[in-house]
Design a protein around this motif. Sequence first.
Motif, short mmCIF file in Angstrom:
data_model
loop_
_atom_site.label_atom_id
_atom_site.label_comp_id
_atom_site.label_asym_id
_atom_site.label_seq_id
_atom_site.Cartn_x
_atom_site.Cartn_y
_atom_site.Cartn_z
N UNK A 117 34.49 20.13 35.79
CA UNK A 117 34.43 21.51 36.28
C UNK A 117 35.82 21.94 36.72
N UNK A 118 36.31 23.04 36.17
CA UNK A 118 37.61 23.60 36.54
C UNK A 118 37.38 24.98 37.13
N UNK A 119 37.73 25.16 38.40
CA UNK A 119 37.59 26.46 39.06
C UNK A 119 38.85 27.27 38.81
N UNK A 120 38.67 28.52 38.38
CA UNK A 120 39.79 29.40 38.08
C UNK A 120 39.76 30.61 39.00
N UNK A 121 40.93 31.09 39.36
CA UNK A 121 41.02 32.32 40.15
C UNK A 121 41.85 33.34 39.38
N UNK A 122 41.62 34.60 39.69
CA UNK A 122 42.40 35.65 39.08
C UNK A 122 43.76 35.73 39.76
N UNK A 123 44.80 35.55 38.97
CA UNK A 123 46.15 35.61 39.51
C UNK A 123 46.71 37.01 39.40
N UNK A 124 47.93 37.12 38.91
CA UNK A 124 48.60 38.42 38.85
C UNK A 124 48.09 39.22 37.66
N UNK A 125 47.94 40.54 37.88
CA UNK A 125 47.54 41.46 36.81
C UNK A 125 48.74 41.69 35.91
N UNK A 126 48.60 41.38 34.62
CA UNK A 126 49.70 41.51 33.70
C UNK A 126 49.17 41.68 32.29
N UNK A 127 49.80 42.58 31.54
CA UNK A 127 49.43 42.83 30.14
C UNK A 127 47.95 43.17 29.99
N UNK A 128 47.42 43.95 30.94
CA UNK A 128 46.05 44.43 30.81
C UNK A 128 44.99 43.45 31.25
N UNK A 129 45.36 42.32 31.84
CA UNK A 129 44.34 41.36 32.29
C UNK A 129 44.93 40.49 33.39
N UNK A 130 44.03 39.80 34.12
CA UNK A 130 44.47 38.87 35.14
C UNK A 130 44.85 37.53 34.52
N UNK A 131 45.92 36.93 35.00
CA UNK A 131 46.20 35.54 34.66
C UNK A 131 45.21 34.66 35.40
N UNK A 132 44.59 33.74 34.70
CA UNK A 132 43.64 32.82 35.33
C UNK A 132 44.35 31.52 35.66
N UNK A 133 44.25 31.12 36.94
CA UNK A 133 44.94 29.92 37.38
C UNK A 133 43.95 28.97 38.03
N UNK A 134 44.06 27.67 37.74
CA UNK A 134 43.12 26.69 38.31
C UNK A 134 43.35 26.48 39.79
N UNK A 135 42.27 26.40 40.56
CA UNK A 135 42.34 26.15 41.99
C UNK A 135 41.68 24.84 42.40
N UNK A 136 40.81 24.32 41.55
CA UNK A 136 40.13 23.05 41.87
C UNK A 136 39.62 22.42 40.58
N UNK A 137 39.61 21.11 40.55
CA UNK A 137 39.12 20.35 39.40
C UNK A 137 38.23 19.23 39.93
N UNK A 138 37.06 19.08 39.32
CA UNK A 138 36.12 18.03 39.73
C UNK A 138 35.58 17.33 38.49
N UNK A 139 35.54 16.01 38.54
CA UNK A 139 35.02 15.20 37.44
C UNK A 139 33.87 14.35 37.96
N UNK A 140 32.76 14.37 37.25
CA UNK A 140 31.60 13.55 37.61
C UNK A 140 31.14 12.74 36.41
N UNK A 141 30.63 11.54 36.69
CA UNK A 141 30.15 10.62 35.67
C UNK A 141 28.64 10.45 35.82
N UNK A 142 27.95 10.39 34.71
CA UNK A 142 26.50 10.24 34.74
C UNK A 142 26.14 8.78 34.97
#
Length: 501
Positions: free
Chosen positions: A12-37
């Motif tokens: 799971x990679x959580x993304x946040x909206x960064x700076x508004x540029x070229x008509x859209x928000x840059x998406x930047x990761x804020x958290x990463x989680x890995x789980x094993x079954x």
Amino acid sequence: MMESDGEVFIVNVALREGEWRDGSYNLEPTAVEVRRLDFSRMEWERVDGVKDRAFFLANRCHFSCPAVEPLVEESHLYFFPPTSKSFYSFNLEDQTIHVSFPFSNLPTSKCFPTWVMPRFSGQTENDLVEGRKGTGEISKHVAIKEEKETGVEVEGRFCELPPDILFGISRRLVLHDYTSFRGVNRMSRLAVPPIQWTSIAWDRFEFNDPLPPWLVFPRNSICNFIDPLRGQRYPMKIADFSLEEFRICYSKDGWCVILRENSMFLWNSFSKKIIQLPDMLHNSDSVVNCCFSTSPESSDCILVLVCTENGIEFDIDYIFLEDREWLNFLAFNTGDGFCLTDSNTPVFYDGTFFFLGKEGNLGVFEDFEVFDVLQNPQCPCNSFCESYLLESEGKLLSVFVGTFGEWVRIFSLDTSEMAWIELQDIGKQTLYVSRFSSFSMTATTPDMRNKVHFPRFSGNNPVYYSLDSKRFHSHGTEDVLRGFYNTNELLLGAWVELKWY
């Protein structure tokens, strides 16, 4: 979801909206989680490392491969966020994220790069791993191992020093060196007494250098502390608590706010004091950010939590620590023109809790009866990627950062005009900013003044922004950095002041 070496993982990679540029928000990761079954229990369990493997993530395909260092590192995830021209690598073990320089030849329109893993005819995964033995780094370790196997004496005569000399040396050491000195051998532990965390015991140290804040981040059931100026790490277990999964959501005056499941407590890592709080009104996953007014040992300390279950309605839960009872206030919803993120923390300033919104506007929580979205001051920047709020020398400051650290701007709130005034210089102050704690300290040496420190590293060197040069630098070097590119961000890191009271 992917398969790796006979096991199934979900990332799971959580993304946040960064700076508004070229008509859209840059998406930047804020958290990463890995789980094993876990097939025996059919449950997902969190993992903090994947031995000898690396994961590659893309929009339409994911796979793992053996780690072949230094090109592909163990326990790393490599991925392109949507709309990004840079790829990221995330280190599962120390929870740091690295962003590459952008690829200028990618199309400007939305694109979704994918990874291609070439197959080498006649080579197995074991062959690739074995190939690492030809590198100079492996050869160096082999040489060291062979030297040890010859029985050559490598230890010095440190243990033969008289106890009074060992004790005299210890009196000239700062905190982290003192604790390491005691751990050298049995003789040093006998000659050098353990630290008693009181102001009286502290006075006997003859500090020769300043004590800037450290970075703290959780891993497994351990809190790891980093002395950024020396690059050393110190693991510390929270006594009497079994913490399989927890997170630090705030730090101030040496105290950390710890969240686990649906409970919360306050912990001072240096005095080892713990203040257990009543059960929370909301699930811990709903906590966006928090703040307390004064030291938790003060009789008038107030702890404030901002919680949301759906990302639309935001509640404020608060508690007077002396009364030991949570109270609730429905603060606002996104339709009120105010939205919070977990990228900064509130500030208790002039008797009021101030909040910096996602759009750069201010909200205030007054008298525990009303939450007001201020019309002024207005956001001083047309666009930004990161923002922080803090108090410095009796003034309320805001820090705004452009995409990938292209620029840094600092403002002071003029309370008479309710307007942000840009600062070109902060004098003897040093700012420390992060998602979970931001504050100001008076620099005790000239080289620490007029700087903003981030929870980032270039190699093992901490990264800071100088208001004198208007550039990013790495401590201890003469390197000038191109913003945040090729630096590692400690995603879960919080600055903690070295206070034991």
